[in-house]
Design an enzyme around this catalytic site. Structure first.
Site, PDB file in Angstrom:
ATOM      1  N   SER A  43       0.750  -1.242   0.026  1.00  0.00           N
ATOM      2  CA  SER A  43      -0.157   0.007   0.030  1.00  0.00           C
ATOM      3  C   SER A  43       0.934   1.226  -0.034  1.00  0.00           C
ATOM      4  O   SER A  43       2.181   1.285   0.130  1.00  0.00           O
ATOM      5  CB  SER A  43      -0.913  -0.014   1.355  1.00  0.00           C
ATOM      6  OG  SER A  43      -1.951  -1.116   0.998  1.00  0.00           O
ATOM      7  N   SER A  66      -4.207  -3.442  -2.885  1.00  0.00           N
ATOM      8  CA  SER A  66      -3.433  -2.644  -2.212  1.00  0.00           C
ATOM      9  C   SER A  66      -4.311  -1.115  -1.786  1.00  0.00           C
ATOM     10  O   SER A  66      -5.376  -1.225  -2.220  1.00  0.00           O
ATOM     11  CB  SER A  66      -2.501  -2.049  -3.408  1.00  0.00           C
ATOM     12  OG  SER A  66      -1.604  -1.033  -3.034  1.00  0.00           O
ATOM     13  N   GLU A  74      -4.336   2.938  -1.720  1.00  0.00           N
ATOM     14  CA  GLU A  74      -3.655   3.991  -1.967  1.00  0.00           C
ATOM     15  C   GLU A  74      -4.500   5.276  -1.354  1.00  0.00           C
ATOM     16  O   GLU A  74      -5.635   5.557  -2.057  1.00  0.00           O
ATOM     17  CB  GLU A  74      -3.351   4.160  -3.664  1.00  0.00           C
ATOM     18  CG  GLU A  74      -2.278   3.358  -4.068  1.00  0.00           C
ATOM     19  CD  GLU A  74      -2.779   1.934  -4.142  1.00  0.00           C
ATOM     20  OE1 GLU A  74      -1.966   0.991  -4.416  1.00  0.00           O
ATOM     21  OE2 GLU A  74      -3.826   1.683  -4.227  1.00  0.00           O
TER      22      GLU A  74
END
Length: 437
Positions: free
Chosen positions: A256, A294, A296
């Site tokens: 991340s 992930s 973000e």
């Protein structure tokens, strides 16, 4: 601390700008860090202990905490406008729901590992109650802003080794000036594109003609795969993937990135939200495609306006930047984000963590060779911050030769007024006057 394999030799770590990379047209601030925004402080607490097989609760430990203090004053009593953006939500920033609802930053911003969010939030709460005993009584309760990334490839994450004293250390040692990068604080156990990542920061100072504002970005970078890595726009990852093809790497963890944006430009929450969106473009420049697993997540704030918690007035005044003047900030935040991630990688050193998992540092000598091969292309491009464009025609008169009214500019840089006001129709006016009489 992790060791290097015999085939690897340590090399001097430098920031990305020292590699001669093309990193945008706007100049960085004095320290090329988020602390170039007046009043913003950064501190770290780094925990590195043990080596060998994973023993949950005992180690090895490769983690820590990073604290961003939005102002030198009491952020609880003197709040700031804030905003954020989630590009992909397989991650967490506690306190973000309230941040997006109210558009206010009223606590320090902390970065750590995934399973330490609760401990860090508890410690920040204790710290703030010590500083402001009225919290939860005469004042509202607080929800600290704490962002996380998964460092379990190198760290005994389930051992929850981040304690209150580490949070207090990060807050206590926070300062302006240069910011430590790489294997420090919350970034201690983080990876980026299969190389060592961590904490990185960068800033941009707009020219006076574009407002003269300062903008800074700090990242905790922990995303991506090697073959996707781009360094200064160059496909360095594809080149390095062949050299490191036999290296074991994490496969169960998408990683991340948490980014924090600070600026002294006077922005409202919706403007900060839009600015934070452009951070995603900077992350993409380095090679992220915001993978399914992930996270973000971006948090932003402006130091230009103070929103008092206690006042006898019914209203308060804000300075607000015109929306049409946001474009240079969008470009600057994209540049600063890209450079902050690369700074994290360039300053990080190789590390060995749990179960002997080894993560190499980005090989700067290899990057230098690649950059040198492309240098003739870079040097042929003149990088200069453009002035605000104004419409015109060939052979137009110089600014000093224009009448005074033509020197005025509207919100979009368009000459104002753009045409003379129409002359009144004398005949119609006379007729109207006669009829009125």
């Amino acid at each position: 601390m992790g060791h290097l394999p015999e085939s690897e030799t340590p090399e001097k770590r430098v920031r990305a700008r020292e590699l001669g990379l093309p990193l945008g047209r706007f100049k960085p601030g004095r320290h090329n860090a988020i602390t170039d925004v007046e009043g913003v402080l950064v501190g770290h607490s780094t925990i590195i202990q043990g080596e060998g097989p994973l023993r949950p609760g005992h180690g090895p430990v490769r983690t820590g905490v990073t604290a961003i203090l939005p102002n030198r004053r009491d952020i609880f009593m003197e709040r700031m406008t804030g905003g954020g953006f989630v590009l992909n939500g397989a991650g967490e920033v506690s306190g973000m729901t309230q941040l997006m609802e109210w558009g206010l930053v009223e606590t320090p911003i902390l970065l750590t590992n995934t399973m330490a969010v609760g401990a860090v939030s508890d410690a920040v709460t204790r710290h703030m109650v010590e500083q402001n005993p009225g919290i939860g009584d005469e004042h509202d309760v607080i929800i600290p802003i704490v962002g996380e990334c998964d460092d379990s490839y190198l760290n005994d994450i389930s051992g929850r080794h981040v304690k209150r004293e580490h949070v207090y250390e990060a807050i206590r040692t926070a300062s302006d000036g240069p910011v430590a990068e790489g294997n420090v604080g919350g970034g201690t156990g983080m990876l980026t594109c299969d190389f060592k990542g961590g904490i990185g920061t960068s800033s941009r100072k707009l020219p006076e003609s574009l407002g003269g504002y300062t903008l800074g970005v700090l990242v905790m970078s922990n995303f991506g795969k090697m073959h996707n890595l781009r360094v200064g726009g160059l496909p360095v990852g594809e080149l390095l993937a062949e050299k490191f093809k036999h290296m074991p790497r994490r496969t169960q963890n998408y990683g991340s990135i948490i980014a924090v944006v600070a600026t002294d430009a006077p922005l409202l929450t919706n403007q900060l939200n839009r600015l934070c969106k452009r951070v995603g473009l900077g992350i993409g420049r380095v090679g992220s495609y915001a993978a399914h697993g992930s996270g973000e997540i971006v948090v932003g704030f402006s130091t230009a306006n103070i929103i008092p918690r206690r006042t006898q007035k019914m209203v308060y005044k804000l300075k607000i930047l015109l929306d049409q003047r946001l474009d240079p900030l969008y470009e600057a935040v994209m540049e600063a984000t890209e450079e902050a991630i690369l700074n994290a990688m360039c300053m990080a050193t190789s590390m060995t963590g749990v179960n002997g998992n080894f993560v190499p540092a980005l090989p700067l000598d290899e990057v230098r060779r690649f950059v040198s091969a492309c240098q003739p292309i870079f040097s042929s491009v003149k990088k200069r911050a453009q002035q605000p464009g104004t419409p015109g025609v060939k052979g137009k008169a110089a600014e000093g030769d224009k009448p005074e009214h033509a020197k005025l500019r509207g919100a979009e840089g368009i000459p104002y007024p753009t045409r003379p006001a129409p002359e009144p129709d004398i005949e119609d006016s006379s007729s109207k006057k006669s009829s009125d009489t």
